[in-house]
Motif scaffolding. Structure first.
Motif, PDB file in Angstrom:
ATOM      1  N   LYS A  86       0.406  10.549   0.507  1.00 54.72           N
ATOM      2  CA  LYS A  86       0.606   9.544  -0.537  1.00 54.72           C
ATOM      3  C   LYS A  86       1.426  10.084  -1.693  1.00 54.72           C
ATOM      4  O   LYS A  86       2.047   9.323  -2.449  1.00 54.72           O
TER       5      LYS A  86
ATOM      6  N   PRO B 187      -4.081  -2.584  -2.439  1.00 56.01           N
ATOM      7  CA  PRO B 187      -5.359  -1.915  -2.141  1.00 56.01           C
ATOM      8  C   PRO B 187      -6.171  -1.689  -3.413  1.00 56.01           C
ATOM      9  O   PRO B 187      -5.619  -1.308  -4.454  1.00 56.01           O
ATOM     10  N   LYS B 188      -7.482  -1.910  -3.340  1.00 49.20           N
ATOM     11  CA  LYS B 188      -8.337  -1.827  -4.523  1.00 49.20           C
ATOM     12  C   LYS B 188      -8.278  -0.452  -5.176  1.00 49.20           C
ATOM     13  O   LYS B 188      -8.345  -0.331  -6.406  1.00 49.20           O
ATOM     14  N   GLU B 189      -8.124   0.575  -4.359  1.00 51.79           N
ATOM     15  CA  GLU B 189      -8.113   1.933  -4.926  1.00 51.79           C
ATOM     16  C   GLU B 189      -6.861   2.210  -5.750  1.00 51.79           C
ATOM     17  O   GLU B 189      -6.819   3.181  -6.520  1.00 51.79           O
ATOM     18  N   ASP B 190      -5.831   1.369  -5.601  1.00 57.06           N
ATOM     19  CA  ASP B 190      -4.585   1.571  -6.360  1.00 57.06           C
ATOM     20  C   ASP B 190      -4.529   0.738  -7.642  1.00 57.06           C
ATOM     21  O   ASP B 190      -3.653   0.971  -8.488  1.00 57.06           O
TER      22      ASP B 190
ATOM     23  N   ASP C  51       3.012   3.410  -7.132  1.00 56.21           N
ATOM     24  CA  ASP C  51       2.284   2.653  -8.147  1.00 56.21           C
ATOM     25  C   ASP C  51       3.197   2.198  -9.282  1.00 56.21           C
ATOM     26  O   ASP C  51       3.056   1.080  -9.794  1.00 56.21           O
TER      27      ASP C  51
ATOM     28  N   ALA D 133       0.822  -1.211   0.000  1.00 55.13           N
ATOM     29  CA  ALA D 133       0.000   0.000   0.000  1.00 55.13           C
ATOM     30  C   ALA D 133       0.854   1.258   0.000  1.00 55.13           C
ATOM     31  O   ALA D 133       0.386   2.332  -0.412  1.00 55.13           O
TER      32      ALA D 133
ATOM     33  N   ASP E  98       1.129   9.632  -8.189  1.00 57.94           N
ATOM     34  CA  ASP E  98       0.931  10.242  -6.862  1.00 57.94           C
ATOM     35  C   ASP E  98       1.429  11.682  -6.875  1.00 57.94           C
ATOM     36  O   ASP E  98       2.579  11.967  -6.557  1.00 57.94           O
TER      37      ASP E  98
ATOM     38  N   ALA F 221      -6.456   0.449 -10.360  1.00 58.17           N
ATOM     39  CA  ALA F 221      -6.698   1.102 -11.654  1.00 58.17           C
ATOM     40  C   ALA F 221      -5.443   1.832 -12.136  1.00 58.17           C
ATOM     41  O   ALA F 221      -5.065   1.747 -13.312  1.00 58.17           O
TER      42      ALA F 221
END
Length: 451
Positions: free
Chosen positions: A165, A117-120, A94, A90, A142, A122
């Motif tokens: 982040k 994490p699901k939000e990352d 990315d 996390a 980021d 995409a």
């Protein structure tokens, strides 16, 4: 800390691991830089590596892992307790996760993505669509983006929410409602402005950006040219999609320079560090060039065979062949190295070919006069013949003019046809000059010696 003064880091960690005092080890690791931890990890067995990462703060552990090769990254993340691996992933950037996923087996990649994490997800999948050596392949997602109608106070509140982040915090990028890059301002400018000031009043609209599909080397040149610490990456329609930070570019510069140095030495670039490359891999990377140069050098043998009658008449000519070819090769290598480096720095392009040709022609003539004089004296003393000495002297002048111009112009011509200029390295230039130099030598000898 006493361990840093009285002993090595490795010994200190060994002692702390042996003592079983996790709290002391945790405090010790907290004082280390991520790069130090990454350097120390290979010194330990896997159970100790996992213990060290488990007791390291997730942010530090994430950055430490990014310094390791992809196989070690996966191995450690796969063997760590799942909740710790999730915490570390996390906090990894990315682009680092995307690089890892692309480098390992698809089944292993699925295991890594399952813990992200699901939000990352995409963003990571987006980064995976770009080539590794493109601006999109090295950019980070980021960053801080705001709207031009926001107030400074709103920007500061937004920064507090997402700033932890962000990997790039020096700049605040301004986008329009469609996400197109409209401007940029610095965090310093934001903090020094009145809270009610609009972003549109403090932003700079003449933004330098790089296309997402541009080569990473182009991004490196832009950052170096403008002395930025980050560079926005945009789509064709101007939409902001990412940011390249200067630390990413430092890795690119090292990678590109390493590749060029390998090519300049006459071998293919290595995919892994030298010590990690197998014997077979090293042989494979070097054999292709050696075979090509071997075949090319066959021209030299054919030229010598064609002029064996000339050599039979004046044996003394044979003595000076290494002198002439080596001098020409060295001169050509000097010229090609200088021009290739100037091209890498953006100092010259193909449009300068005529100027460079004229400059190197004069340089070669001046060098030829100096070396020709020295060659005349040397060959007269060794060979004992003024006509042979004159042949060597005149040949040196022509060879130096020829090698200087060839060495300088061939890399430029190569780029015109999409060939990496580093391909025209010292071994290749030397091989070309060897053959052409011999032709010049025998042509001059035939004239002066009436052979």
């Amino acid at each position: 800390m006493k361990y840093l003064v009285n002993g090595s880091l490795k010994q200190a960690i060994h002692e702390l691991l042996a003592s079983g005092n996790d709290q002391n080890l945790m405090e010790f690791l907290h004082e280390l830089q991520p790069f130090d931890i990454a350097t120390l990890l290979p010194e330990f067995e896997e159970p100790e590596q996992l213990k060290i990462l488990s007791l390291t703060e997730p942010e530090i552990a994430a950055e430490s892992l990014e310094h390791l090769n992809h196989d070690d990254q996966y191995r450690l993340l796969d063997h760590l307790p799942e909740h710790i691996a999730r915490d570390i992933l996390a906090r990894m950037s990315d682009d680092a996760v995307a690089d890892l996923v692309l480098a390992i087996h698809p089944r292993q990649a699925q295991e890594i993505l399952r813990r992200v994490p699901k939000e990352d997800l995409a963003g990571i999948r987006l980064l995976m669509t770009y080539p590794d050596d493109s601006a999109g392949g090295i950019m980070s997602l980021d960053y801080i983006a705001v709207r031009e109608d926001w107030s400074v106070s709103r920007v500061i509140n937004h920064f507090r929410k997402v700033g932890s982040k962000a990997t790039v915090t020096n700049y605040v990028y301004v986008v329009d409602p469609q996400g197109r890059l409209a401007g940029v301002t610095s965090l310093k400018e934001v903090l020094l402005s009145d809270p009610n000031t609009l972003v549109s009043d403090i932003m700079y609209t003449k933004v330098v950006s790089v296309p997402v599909d541009a080569h990473q080397e182009e991004a490196a040149k832009l950052l170096s040219r403008y002395d930025f610490v980050a560079l926005p990456v945009t789509e064709d329609d101007g939409r902001l999609v990412g940011v390249i930070a200067v630390d990413d570019i430092l890795d690119v510069i090292e990678e590109e320079d390493t590749e060029d140095i390998h090519k300049l030495g006459g071998s293919q670039p290595l995919d892994e560090p030298y010590m990690n490359s197998s014997l077979f891999e090293l042989v494979r990377k070097r054999m292709g060039w050696l075979l090509m140069l071997f075949i090319a050098e066959g021209l030299t043998g054919n030229i010598l065979k064609s002029y064996e009658d000339v050599l039979a008449q004046v044996v003394a000519l044979t003595f000076f062949i290494p002198l002439l070819t080596d001098t020409g090769g060295n001169s050509g290598s000097q010229a090609s190295t200088m021009v290739i480096r100037a091209m890498a720095l953006g100092e010259v392009t193909f449009k300068d070919v005529a100027k460079i040709l004229w400059k190197e022609l004069r340089i070669g003539a001046m060098l030829g006069l100096i070396m020709g004089t020295a060659g005349f004296i040397f060959s007269w003393v060794i060979g004992g013949s003024q006509t042979v000495a004159l042949t060597v002297s005149v040949t040196l002048m022509f060879i130096l003019m020829l090698s200087s111009t060839l060495g300088a112009v061939l890399p430029l011509i190569g780029t015109k046809f999409g060939v990496d200029p580093a391909v025209f390295s010292a071994p290749l230039i030397t091989t070309i000059v060897d053959a052409t130099g011999l032709l010049v030598y025998f042509a001059v000898a035939s004239r002066i010696l009436n052979l």
